[in-house]
Design a protein around this motif. Structure first.
Motif, PDB file in Angstrom:
ATOM      1  N   GLU A 264      28.999  39.553  32.030  1.00 51.39           N
ATOM      2  CA  GLU A 264      29.662  40.573  31.224  1.00 51.39           C
ATOM      3  C   GLU A 264      29.803  41.856  32.040  1.00 51.39           C
ATOM      4  OE1 GLU A 264      29.443  42.398  26.796  1.00 51.39           O
ATOM      5  OE2 GLU A 264      27.546  42.168  27.825  1.00 51.39           O
ATOM      6  N   LEU A 265      30.959  42.485  31.942  1.00 52.08           N
ATOM      7  CA  LEU A 265      31.212  43.768  32.591  1.00 52.08           C
ATOM      8  C   LEU A 265      31.417  44.821  31.510  1.00 52.08           C
ATOM      9  CD1 LEU A 265      33.884  42.718  35.247  1.00 52.08           C
ATOM     10  CD2 LEU A 265      31.398  42.777  35.515  1.00 52.08           C
ATOM     11  N   ILE A 266      30.798  45.957  31.694  1.00 57.64           N
ATOM     12  CA  ILE A 266      31.042  47.101  30.817  1.00 57.64           C
ATOM     13  C   ILE A 266      31.794  48.117  31.660  1.00 57.64           C
ATOM     14  CG2 ILE A 266      30.006  48.952  29.470  1.00 57.64           C
ATOM     15  CD1 ILE A 266      27.645  47.058  28.934  1.00 57.64           C
ATOM     16  N   ILE A 267      33.000  48.459  31.226  1.00 53.91           N
ATOM     17  CA  ILE A 267      33.876  49.328  32.008  1.00 53.91           C
ATOM     18  C   ILE A 267      34.202  50.569  31.197  1.00 53.91           C
ATOM     19  CG2 ILE A 267      36.078  49.477  33.238  1.00 53.91           C
ATOM     20  CD1 ILE A 267      36.027  46.335  33.228  1.00 53.91           C
ATOM     21  N   CYS A 268      34.033  51.724  31.823  1.00 57.82           N
ATOM     22  CA  CYS A 268      34.365  52.971  31.141  1.00 57.82           C
ATOM     23  C   CYS A 268      34.907  53.980  32.157  1.00 57.82           C
ATOM     24  CB  CYS A 268      33.147  53.537  30.409  1.00 57.82           C
ATOM     25  SG  CYS A 268      31.805  54.016  31.493  1.00 57.82           S
ATOM     26  N   TRP A 269      35.598  54.969  31.648  1.00 60.18           N
ATOM     27  CA  TRP A 269      36.128  56.049  32.470  1.00 60.18           C
ATOM     28  C   TRP A 269      35.102  57.170  32.518  1.00 60.18           C
ATOM     29  CZ3 TRP A 269      39.408  57.240  36.073  1.00 60.18           C
ATOM     30  CH2 TRP A 269      39.694  58.576  36.330  1.00 60.18           C
ATOM     31  N   SER A 270      34.844  57.697  33.715  1.00 62.15           N
ATOM     32  CA  SER A 270      33.925  58.812  33.883  1.00 62.15           C
ATOM     33  C   SER A 270      34.722  60.056  34.257  1.00 62.15           C
ATOM     34  CB  SER A 270      32.899  58.513  34.982  1.00 62.15           C
ATOM     35  OG  SER A 270      32.155  59.679  35.285  1.00 62.15           O
ATOM     36  N   GLU A 271      34.740  61.022  33.349  1.00 63.29           N
ATOM     37  CA  GLU A 271      35.411  62.301  33.645  1.00 63.29           C
ATOM     38  C   GLU A 271      34.731  63.007  34.807  1.00 63.29           C
ATOM     39  OE1 GLU A 271      38.154  63.852  32.610  1.00 63.29           O
ATOM     40  OE2 GLU A 271      38.674  62.207  31.259  1.00 63.29           O
ATOM     41  N   VAL A 272      33.411  62.941  34.845  1.00 62.08           N
ATOM     42  CA  VAL A 272      32.639  63.608  35.907  1.00 62.08           C
ATOM     43  C   VAL A 272      33.014  63.056  37.272  1.00 62.08           C
ATOM     44  CG1 VAL A 272      30.308  63.986  36.822  1.00 62.08           C
ATOM     45  CG2 VAL A 272      30.720  64.141  34.358  1.00 62.08           C
ATOM     46  N   ASP A 273      33.074  61.730  37.378  1.00 58.61           N
ATOM     47  CA  ASP A 273      33.367  61.088  38.659  1.00 58.61           C
ATOM     48  C   ASP A 273      34.854  60.889  38.906  1.00 58.61           C
ATOM     49  OD1 ASP A 273      30.583  60.667  39.334  1.00 58.61           O
ATOM     50  OD2 ASP A 273      30.577  59.100  37.804  1.00 58.61           O
ATOM     51  N   GLN A 274      35.667  61.071  37.835  1.00 54.78           N
ATOM     52  CA  GLN A 274      37.100  60.799  37.921  1.00 54.78           C
ATOM     53  C   GLN A 274      37.348  59.393  38.469  1.00 54.78           C
ATOM     54  OE1 GLN A 274      39.953  62.968  36.980  1.00 54.78           O
ATOM     55  NE2 GLN A 274      38.178  63.440  35.731  1.00 54.78           N
ATOM     56  N   ALA A 275      36.615  58.430  37.879  1.00 55.66           N
ATOM     57  CA  ALA A 275      36.706  57.041  38.308  1.00 55.66           C
ATOM     58  C   ALA A 275      36.305  56.129  37.152  1.00 55.66           C
ATOM     59  CB  ALA A 275      35.793  56.795  39.501  1.00 55.66           C
ATOM     60  N   PHE A 276      36.742  54.877  37.249  1.00 54.64           N
ATOM     61  CA  PHE A 276      36.265  53.856  36.317  1.00 54.64           C
ATOM     62  C   PHE A 276      34.917  53.366  36.828  1.00 54.64           C
ATOM     63  CE2 PHE A 276      40.756  53.824  35.357  1.00 54.64           C
ATOM     64  CZ  PHE A 276      40.764  53.654  33.974  1.00 54.64           C
ATOM     65  N   ILE A 277      33.963  53.232  35.937  1.00 55.26           N
ATOM     66  CA  ILE A 277      32.626  52.758  36.269  1.00 55.26           C
ATOM     67  C   ILE A 277      32.450  51.383  35.633  1.00 55.26           C
ATOM     68  CG2 ILE A 277      30.145  53.228  36.097  1.00 55.26           C
ATOM     69  CD1 ILE A 277      31.717  55.392  37.642  1.00 55.26           C
ATOM     70  N   VAL A 278      31.924  50.443  36.404  1.00 53.08           N
ATOM     71  CA  VAL A 278      31.662  49.091  35.920  1.00 53.08           C
ATOM     72  C   VAL A 278      30.168  48.831  36.035  1.00 53.08           C
ATOM     73  CG1 VAL A 278      32.135  46.632  36.202  1.00 53.08           C
ATOM     74  CG2 VAL A 278      33.897  48.305  36.765  1.00 53.08           C
ATOM     75  N   GLU A 279      29.559  48.441  34.928  1.00 48.90           N
ATOM     76  CA  GLU A 279      28.148  48.053  34.930  1.00 48.90           C
ATOM     77  C   GLU A 279      28.059  46.567  34.612  1.00 48.90           C
ATOM     78  OE1 GLU A 279      26.113  50.522  32.133  1.00 48.90           O
ATOM     79  OE2 GLU A 279      26.580  52.350  33.234  1.00 48.90           O
ATOM     80  N   VAL A 280      27.070  45.902  35.225  1.00 48.19           N
ATOM     81  CA  VAL A 280      26.818  44.482  34.981  1.00 48.19           C
ATOM     82  C   VAL A 280      25.411  44.390  34.401  1.00 48.19           C
ATOM     83  CG1 VAL A 280      26.866  42.165  35.982  1.00 48.19           C
ATOM     84  CG2 VAL A 280      28.236  43.994  37.022  1.00 48.19           C
ATOM     85  N   PRO A 281      25.287  44.462  33.070  1.00 47.00           N
ATOM     86  CA  PRO A 281      23.968  44.581  32.442  1.00 47.00           C
ATOM     87  C   PRO A 281      23.000  43.439  32.737  1.00 47.00           C
ATOM     88  CG  PRO A 281      25.726  44.639  30.789  1.00 47.00           C
ATOM     89  CD  PRO A 281      26.366  44.467  32.107  1.00 47.00           C
TER      90      PRO A 281
ATOM     91  N   VAL B 281      30.289  43.568  44.570  1.00 48.57           N
ATOM     92  CA  VAL B 281      28.902  43.981  44.344  1.00 48.57           C
ATOM     93  C   VAL B 281      28.096  42.862  43.683  1.00 48.57           C
ATOM     94  CG1 VAL B 281      27.438  45.635  43.116  1.00 48.57           C
ATOM     95  CG2 VAL B 281      29.451  46.427  44.332  1.00 48.57           C
ATOM     96  N   ILE B 282      28.708  42.122  42.756  1.00 46.93           N
ATOM     97  CA  ILE B 282      28.023  40.992  42.131  1.00 46.93           C
ATOM     98  C   ILE B 282      27.649  39.957  43.190  1.00 46.93           C
ATOM     99  CG2 ILE B 282      28.333  38.993  40.610  1.00 46.93           C
ATOM    100  CD1 ILE B 282      30.030  40.893  38.801  1.00 46.93           C
ATOM    101  N   GLN B 283      28.595  39.625  44.055  1.00 48.06           N
ATOM    102  CA  GLN B 283      28.327  38.651  45.114  1.00 48.06           C
ATOM    103  C   GLN B 283      27.209  39.145  46.031  1.00 48.06           C
ATOM    104  OE1 GLN B 283      29.655  35.569  45.263  1.00 48.06           O
ATOM    105  NE2 GLN B 283      28.188  35.194  46.876  1.00 48.06           N
ATOM    106  N   GLU B 284      27.238  40.418  46.400  1.00 51.33           N
ATOM    107  CA  GLU B 284      26.188  40.981  47.257  1.00 51.33           C
ATOM    108  C   GLU B 284      24.841  40.986  46.542  1.00 51.33           C
ATOM    109  OE1 GLU B 284      27.835  44.773  48.327  1.00 51.33           O
ATOM    110  OE2 GLU B 284      29.068  43.899  49.917  1.00 51.33           O
TER     111      GLU B 284
END
Length: 70
Positions: free
Chosen positions: A6-23, A45-48
């Motif tokens: 599962e991927l959780i994807i959100c926009w970060s105003e602080v980073d001005q980027a999409f952030i993906v977390e793999v819980p 990153v998942i593969q690594e």
């Protein structure tokens, strides 16, 4: 690579980027300027993460698919 985690994807105003977390993989996260770039970076990153866990002899969680939140 086919993502089964599962991927959780959100926009970060602080980073001005999409952030993906793999819980299901602790500490596994990526980012990107676009949604697509963020997902592509997450695939790498998942593969690594998996390769590093294997090299260290650590267990690799089986993908559970959609997580349920209370």
């Amino acid at each position: 690579m086919t993502i089964r985690y599962e991927l959780i994807i959100c926009w970060s105003e602080v980073d001005q980027a999409f952030i993906v977390e793999v819980p299901e993989l602790p500490g596994c996260a990526a980012d990107g300027e676009t949604y697509q770039e963020a997902v592509q970076n997450a695939e790498v990153v998942i593969q690594e993460w998996i390769e590093t866990a294997q090299a260290l002899g650590r267990p690799i969680p089986e993908p559970k698919g959609r997580l349920l939140f209370a």
